[in-house]
Enzyme design. Structure first.
Site, short mmCIF file in Angstrom:
data_model
loop_
_atom_site.label_atom_id
_atom_site.label_comp_id
_atom_site.label_asym_id
_atom_site.label_seq_id
_atom_site.Cartn_x
_atom_site.Cartn_y
_atom_site.Cartn_z
CE LYS A 180 -1.50 2.76 2.93
NZ LYS A 180 -1.37 3.96 2.02
CD GLU A 255 14.06 1.07 8.67
OE1 GLU A 255 14.71 0.02 8.65
OE2 GLU A 255 14.46 2.12 9.19
CB CYS A 289 13.33 9.31 8.22
SG CYS A 289 14.37 8.31 7.15
N1 LIG Z 1 12.84 5.54 9.00
C1 LIG Z 1 12.66 5.67 7.70
O1 LIG Z 1 13.30 5.00 6.86
C2 LIG Z 1 11.64 6.67 7.19
C3 LIG Z 1 11.63 6.94 5.82
C4 LIG Z 1 10.69 7.87 5.35
C5 LIG Z 1 9.80 8.50 6.21
N2 LIG Z 1 9.84 8.20 7.55
C6 LIG Z 1 8.96 8.87 8.48
O2 LIG Z 1 7.63 8.98 7.92
C7 LIG Z 1 7.04 10.20 8.35
C8 LIG Z 1 6.55 11.00 7.16
O3 LIG Z 1 5.94 10.17 6.20
P1 LIG Z 1 4.36 10.07 6.16
O4 LIG Z 1 3.76 11.39 6.46
O5 LIG Z 1 3.95 9.39 4.91
O6 LIG Z 1 4.08 9.06 7.38
P2 LIG Z 1 2.69 8.43 7.79
O7 LIG Z 1 3.00 7.54 8.92
O8 LIG Z 1 1.62 9.43 7.95
O9 LIG Z 1 2.25 7.53 6.51
C9 LIG Z 1 3.07 6.50 6.06
C10 LIG Z 1 2.19 5.44 5.39
O10 LIG Z 1 1.30 4.92 6.36
C11 LIG Z 1 -0.03 4.97 5.88
N3 LIG Z 1 -0.92 5.11 7.00
C12 LIG Z 1 -1.20 6.21 7.74
N4 LIG Z 1 -2.08 5.92 8.73
C13 LIG Z 1 -2.37 4.59 8.60
C14 LIG Z 1 -3.22 3.67 9.29
N5 LIG Z 1 -3.95 4.04 10.34
N6 LIG Z 1 -3.27 2.36 8.88
C15 LIG Z 1 -2.52 1.97 7.82
N7 LIG Z 1 -1.70 2.78 7.13
C16 LIG Z 1 -1.64 4.08 7.51
C17 LIG Z 1 -0.05 6.15 4.93
O11 LIG Z 1 -1.13 6.03 4.03
C18 LIG Z 1 1.30 5.99 4.25
O12 LIG Z 1 1.20 5.02 3.23
C19 LIG Z 1 8.11 10.95 9.11
O13 LIG Z 1 7.95 10.71 10.50
C20 LIG Z 1 9.40 10.29 8.64
O14 LIG Z 1 10.43 10.39 9.61
C21 LIG Z 1 10.76 7.29 8.06
O1 LIG Z 2 13.29 9.46 4.75
C1 LIG Z 2 14.22 8.66 4.95
C2 LIG Z 2 14.47 7.64 3.89
O2 LIG Z 2 14.97 6.47 4.46
C3 LIG Z 2 15.22 8.23 2.76
S1 LIG Z 2 16.89 7.76 2.61
O3 LIG Z 2 16.96 6.29 2.73
O4 LIG Z 2 17.70 8.44 3.62
O5 LIG Z 2 17.29 8.20 1.26
#
Ligand SMILES: NC(=O)c1ccc[n+]([C@@H]2O[C@H](COP(=O)([O-])OP(=O)(O)OC[C@H]3O[C@@H](n4cnc5c(N)ncnc54)[C@H](O)[C@@H]3O)[C@@H](O)[C@H]2O)c1
Ligand SMILES: O=C[C@H](O)CS(=O)(=O)O
Length: 483
Positions: A180, A255, A289
Site C-alpha cells: 500500500k 522504519e 527521516c
Molecule cells: N525511518 C525511515 O526510513 C523513514 C523513511 C521515510 C519517512 N519516515 C517517516 O515517515 C514520516 C513522514 O511520512 P508520512 O507522512 O507518509 O508518514 P505516515 O505515517 O503518515 O504515513 C506512512 C504510510 O502509512 C499509511 N498510514 C497512515 N495511517 C495509517 C493507518 N492508520 N493504517 C494503515 N496505514 C496508515 C499512509 O497512508 C502511508 O502510506 C516521518 O515521521 C518520517 O520520519 C521514516
Molecule cells: O526518509 C528517509 C528515507 O529512508 C530516505 S533515505 O533512505 O535516507 O534516502
C-alpha cells in the site's frame, strides 16, 4: 508531464495479473504539490480488494518460492535494468506527484534501483549452516526459507526507494508482497509494479492496492495469511500498526521517525561541515527521516560555522521541481507547511534569532523559505519534534560530554552526524551516540549496501545491506538422526 513511455502512467491498482478499479468504482485524485494541479487518479480501494490481494499473494507464493534463487535473481536484475532504462520518465512522474527537484528525483530512481540490483545479488547468498554435531548419530543443519506472504506500507517522501527497499529483498527471498503506497504518491508505485510485470515477476507476487489506509492496513495487519509487515512512516502510525499486528504475531520491520543531531566540533573542517549540513538538512526540502533536525555547534566555532551555513542556505533556489536549477521544492501539503511555521514561530518566541528565511516563500502554495535559526535551545519544539522541513536550528555547546548528552536527549534514535578530525574523539562519540546510523564527516549515509534503521522509537530491524534480506527469511533447524 510528458512521458516517453505512456504505459508508465498506471491509474489502476494491481491485483494478481490484473489492473483493477475499486469495486465501487470510487477513485481519488493525485495532485502536484507545486501547483495543486490534478495529474491523475487511482482506485480508492478498501477491505474487500485487500482481501483479494492477500489471496492472490498467497496463491502465487508456492510457485515463487520454488523458483531457484538464481531464477529470482535474474528476474530482479531485469527489473533493475528496466527501472534504469525508464529513469527519466520515473523521475518526471515522481517530481509531478511528490514535488522534489528533478535532479533529486533522478537520483532517487537510481537509489531505488540500487536496492533491486543489490538484492538480485543477495538472493543467491542466503547461506545456511552445518554445525559440528554433538553426537555421531545425527547432523545439525540450519537452512533459511522465505517468510511467506508479506505486506508493505510506505511513505510519500521517497516514492520509489522506500518501496524497493522492501519489495526487492522480499521477492529475492522468495516471498510475495501486498504493497500500500502513500496516497500522495501512488503513481510512482504503480509504474514500478508495471516494470516488475515487464521484468517477468509473476502475477500475484507483487500486488499494489491504493485507497483507504485504515481499511487496507486493517486487513493487512489482521490477516493470519500475512506473515510479515514492513512499514516506513511516522512513529505514531508505526506503533498503531505494530499493535494491530499483535494478534497474528507478524514479523515486523519498522522504519520510523527521526530527530538527527548534527554535531560540529571545534576541530572540524568547517567548510566540509557546512556542506555536510546542507546535504543532510535540505535534501528533499528537509523531508527525510535522516535529515539533520538539530545542529549542535561547539561554542568556539559557532559564529564562523553559522556564517558559512547561512550563506549556503540563502543561495538555495526555491522553485517547482521541473525548473532548471531548482534545489528546494514545495512541502508535500498544507499540514507540513503549518508544522514548519509552528516550529519557527515557537523557536522565535523562545529566543531564537533569525539568520535567513523564516516565512512562506513568495511562490505561495506550500513553498517555504529555507531557514536558519540561531540560539536554538532544547525547550523549543524543533528540538523535540521532527520538523520535516527546510529549517536548521543551531544549538551551542561547550564540551564533548555536553554534545553527546544533547544529541541523545530524544526518544528517537535513527541517525546522527558529527564532524571531527580527532580520531580518538571520532571513536568516543560514534560509540556514545544512541542511534542506528552515524555519519562521520559526511551528511549523506543512505546506501543500498549498508544496514538502514534505528533504535529507540525510530523502529525495528534493518533494510539494505547484507542484513536486509534476513527480514524476509525464517531460520529452520534440521536435526538429522539415526545415522
Ligand atoms: N525511518 C525511515 O526510513 C523513514 C523513511 C521515510 C519517512 N519516515 C517517516 O515517515 C514520516 C513522514 O511520512 P508520512 O507522512 O507518509 O508518514 P505516515 O505515517 O503518515 O504515513 C506512512 C504510510 O502509512 C499509511 N498510514 C497512515 N495511517 C495509517 C493507518 N492508520 N493504517 C494503515 N496505514 C496508515 C499512509 O497512508 C502511508 O502510506 C516521518 O515521521 C518520517 O520520519 C521514516
Ligand atoms: O526518509 C528517509 C528515507 O529512508 C530516505 S533515505 O533512505 O535516507 O534516502
Amino acid at each position: 508531464m510528458q512521458l516517453q513511455n505512456p504505459q508508465l502512467l498506471r491509474q489502476q491498482a494491481l491485483i494478481g495479473n490484473e489492473w483493477q478499479d475499486a469495486d465501487n468504482q470510487s477513485r481519488f485524485d493525485v495532485a502536484n504539490p507545486a501547483s495543486g494541479a490534478v495529474i491523475g487518479s487511482v482506485p480508492n480501494m478498501g477491505a474487500a480488494e485487500t482481501r483479494r490481494a492477500i489471496a492472490s499473494a498467497d496463491a502465487a507464493w508456492p510457485a515463487w518460492r520454488q523458483r531457484t534463487a538464481k531464477e529470482r535473481s535474474v528476474i530482479l536484475r531485469k527489473w533493475f535494468d528496466l527501472v534504469m532504462a525508464n529513469q527519466e520518465d520515473l523521475a518526471q512522474l515522481m517530481t509531478a506527484e511528490q514535488g522534489k527537484p528533478l535532479a533529486e528525483a533522478r537520483g532517487e530512481v537510481a537509489y531505488a534501483a540500487s536496492f533491486i540490483e543489490w538484492f538480485a545479488e543477495e538472493a543467491r547468498r542466503s547461506y545456511g549452516d552445518v554445525v559440528p554435531s554433538p553426537a555421531n548419530d545425527r547432523r545439525i543443519v540450519v537452512i533459511k526459507q522465505a517468510v511467506g506472504v508479506t505486506a508493505a506500507i510506505t511513505p510519500w517522501n521517497f516514492p520509489l526507494a522506500m518501496i524497493t527497499r522492501k519489495a526487492a529483498p522480499a521477492l529475492a527471498a522468495g516471498c510475495t508482497m501486498i504493497l500500500k503506497p502513500a496516497e500522495q504518491t501512488p503513481l510512482s508505485a504503480l509504474a514500478l509494479a508495471y516494470l516488475a510485470q515487464q521484468a517477468g515477476v509473476p502475477g500475484g507476487v507483487l500486488n499494489v492496492v491504493t485507497g483507504d489506509a485504515v481499511q487496507i492496513g486493517g486487513e493487512l495487519t489482521s490477516s493470519d495469511v500475512v506473515r510479515k509487515l514492513s512499514f516506513t512512516g511516522s512513529t505514531a502510525v508505526g506503533r498503531l500498526l505494530a499493535s494491530q499486528s499483535a494478534n497474528s504475531l507478524k514479523k515486523l520491520s519498522l522504519e520510523l521517525g527521526g530527530n538527527a543531531p548534527f554535531v560540529v566540533f571545534d576541530d572540524a573542517d568547517l567548510d566540509a561541515a557546512a556542506d555536510g549540513a546542507m546535504a543532510s538538512k535540505f535534501r528533499n526540502t528537509g523531508q527525510t527521516c535522516v535529515c539533520a533536525n538539530r545542529i549542535l555547534v561547539q561554542a568556539s566555532v559557532y559564529d564562523a560555522f553559522a556564517a558559512k551555513l547561512t550563506a549556503r542556505v540563502a543561495a538555495l533556489k526555491v522553485a517547482a521541481g521541473t525548473e532548471d536549477g531548482a534545489t528546494q521544492g514545495p512541502l508535500i501539503d498544507s499540514d507540513a507547511l503549518h508544522k514548519v511555521e509552528e516550529h519557527v514561530a515557537d523557536a522565535l518566541a523562545k529566543g531564537a534569532k533569525l539568520a535567513t528565511g523564516g516565512a512562506r516563500h513568495a511562490l505561495g502554495g506550500t513553498f517555504y523559505e529555507p531557514t536558519v535559526l540561531l540560539n536554538a535551545t532544547p525547550d523549543m519544539q524543533l528540538a523535540q519534534e521532527e520538523t520535516f522541513g527546510p529549517v536548521a536550528g543551531l544549538f551551542r555547546f561547550n564540551t564533548e560530554e555536553e554534545a553527546i548528552a544533547l544529541a541523545n536527549a530524544t526518544e528517537f534514535g535513527l541517525s546522527a552526524y558529527f564532524y571531527s578530525r580527532d580520531v580518538a574523539r571520532v571513536w568516543r562519540v560514534a560509540e556514545a551516540l544512541e542511534v542506528g546510523m552515524v555519519g562521520i564527516n559526511t551528511g549523506v549515509i543512505s546506501h543500498a549496501e549498508a544496514p538502514f534503521g534505528g533504535v529507540k522509537q525510530s523502529g525495528l530491524g534493518r533494510e539494505g545491506g547484507k542484513y536486509g534480506i534476513d527480514e524476509y527469511l525464517e531460520l529452520k533447524y534440521l536435526c538429522m538422526g539415526g545415522l
